[in-house]
Design a protein around this motif. Structure first.
Motif, PDB file in Angstrom:
ATOM      1  N   ASP A 137       0.626  -1.601  -0.124  1.00 44.60           N
ATOM      2  CA  ASP A 137       0.074   0.265   0.086  1.00 44.60           C
ATOM      3  C   ASP A 137       0.996   1.895  -0.451  1.00 44.60           C
ATOM      4  N   TYR A 138       0.525   1.872  -0.978  1.00 40.04           N
ATOM      5  CA  TYR A 138       1.518   3.102  -1.237  1.00 40.04           C
ATOM      6  C   TYR A 138       0.389   4.442  -0.729  1.00 40.04           C
ATOM      7  N   ASP A 139       1.107   6.000  -0.194  1.00 35.78           N
ATOM      8  CA  ASP A 139       0.606   6.966   0.164  1.00 35.78           C
ATOM      9  C   ASP A 139       0.734   7.831  -0.639  1.00 35.78           C
ATOM     10  N   GLY A 140       0.330   9.229  -1.399  1.00 36.49           N
ATOM     11  CA  GLY A 140       1.301  10.231  -0.973  1.00 36.49           C
ATOM     12  C   GLY A 140       0.329  11.798  -1.384  1.00 36.49           C
ATOM     13  N   ASP A 141       0.752  12.843  -1.774  1.00 36.51           N
ATOM     14  CA  ASP A 141       0.301  13.850  -1.763  1.00 36.51           C
ATOM     15  C   ASP A 141       0.440  15.064  -2.534  1.00 36.51           C
ATOM     16  N   GLU A 142      -0.394  15.103  -3.865  1.00 36.08           N
ATOM     17  CA  GLU A 142      -0.323  16.215  -5.049  1.00 36.08           C
ATOM     18  C   GLU A 142      -0.553  16.948  -5.375  1.00 36.08           C
ATOM     19  N   THR A 143      -0.347  18.147  -5.956  1.00 38.50           N
ATOM     20  CA  THR A 143      -1.608  19.522  -6.503  1.00 38.50           C
ATOM     21  C   THR A 143      -2.013  18.267  -7.567  1.00 38.50           C
ATOM     22  N   PHE A 144      -3.488  19.468  -7.960  1.00 40.50           N
ATOM     23  CA  PHE A 144      -4.388  18.695  -8.629  1.00 40.50           C
ATOM     24  C   PHE A 144      -4.548  19.859  -9.081  1.00 40.50           C
ATOM     25  N   TRP A 145      -5.739  20.358 -10.486  1.00 45.05           N
ATOM     26  CA  TRP A 145      -6.393  21.355 -11.303  1.00 45.05           C
ATOM     27  C   TRP A 145      -7.554  20.916 -11.842  1.00 45.05           C
ATOM     28  N   GLY A 146      -8.547  22.018 -12.103  1.00 46.76           N
ATOM     29  CA  GLY A 146      -9.134  21.344 -13.104  1.00 46.76           C
ATOM     30  C   GLY A 146     -10.254  22.508 -13.243  1.00 46.76           C
ATOM     31  N   VAL A 147     -11.577  22.001 -14.615  1.00 44.75           N
ATOM     32  CA  VAL A 147     -12.175  22.883 -15.088  1.00 44.75           C
ATOM     33  C   VAL A 147     -13.801  22.659 -15.400  1.00 44.75           C
ATOM     34  N   GLY A 148     -14.529  23.513 -15.207  1.00 42.51           N
ATOM     35  CA  GLY A 148     -15.876  22.733 -15.451  1.00 42.51           C
ATOM     36  C   GLY A 148     -16.752  23.918 -15.682  1.00 42.51           C
TER      37      GLY A 148
END
Length: 198
Positions: A137-148
């Motif tokens: 089992d692995y984990d992490g934290d990353e940024t994200f972006w989106g439009v809608g």
């Protein structure tokens, strides 16, 4: 880790809801502060793209939003990405996100928006290279972006069509020394969502 993060996000959103229910006032210059609270769910397709993956999978999400005014809001979401894999590697991640929404109303029934923030994820990964069979089992934290876009269907019901970009990174040293390089996946998520506003 993801369960602790989910609990913290839930607490933050519940606190925001309490503020939204009790804080409605107008400033001296006439600007009205009247937060609103929404919940929703969506379903869509993901596109995983890197050297190891290039396939479409389904994904489901649930979210809650506090809008501080018609332009700015805060969204917390839970996303269940489907399992993806190839002959050597399979990966089944889930994640929670917290992001800022910037919305631009075009009319009373239609608006566009952009959002961005942080995702905390964990997932099961399995590597099979001949006699080597490693699962963890692995984990992490990353940024994200989106439009809608958001379309008003009824007084308290909206249809949202979204595109979001996520990233998952796992160091080769975390998996096995025989893994030739880090796993670095960009994941495109296109979804259709229903949102109910209280």
């Amino acid at each position: 880790m993801i369960y602790k993060t989910s609990a913290l996000l839930s607490l933050a959103l519940c606190s925001s809801l309490a503020v939204a229910q009790t804080s409605s006032y107008e400033t001296d210059d006439g600007w009205r502060f009247n937060p609103e609270f929404s919940i929703g769910a969506g379903y869509g397709m993901t596109k995983l793209k890197d050297g190891d993956f290039d396939e479409d999978e389904a994904a489901k999400k649930a979210f809650a939003i506090v809008k501080f005014n018609e332009f700015i809001g805060l969204e917390g979401a839970y996303i269940d990405f489907d399992e993806a894999g190839n002959d050597q590697l399979s990966f089944d991640p889930k994640g929670v996100t917290l992001g800022l929404i910037l919305e631009a109303p075009i009319s009373q029934t239609f608006s566009v928006y952009a959002k961005g923030g942080q995702m905390w994820w964990d997932g099961d990964a399995r590597l099979e290279l001949g006699p080597i069979d490693v699962a963890d089992d692995y984990d992490g934290d990353e940024t994200f972006w989106g439009v809608g876009t958001k379309i008003r269907l009824a007084e308290n019901l909206d249809l949202k069509i979204e595109y979001e970009r996520f990233n998952f990174e796992i160091s080769r040293n975390e998996i096995d020394v025989l893994q030739p390089e880090d796993i670095d996946m960009d994941v495109d998520f296109a979804s259709i969502n229903l949102q109910f506003t209280f």
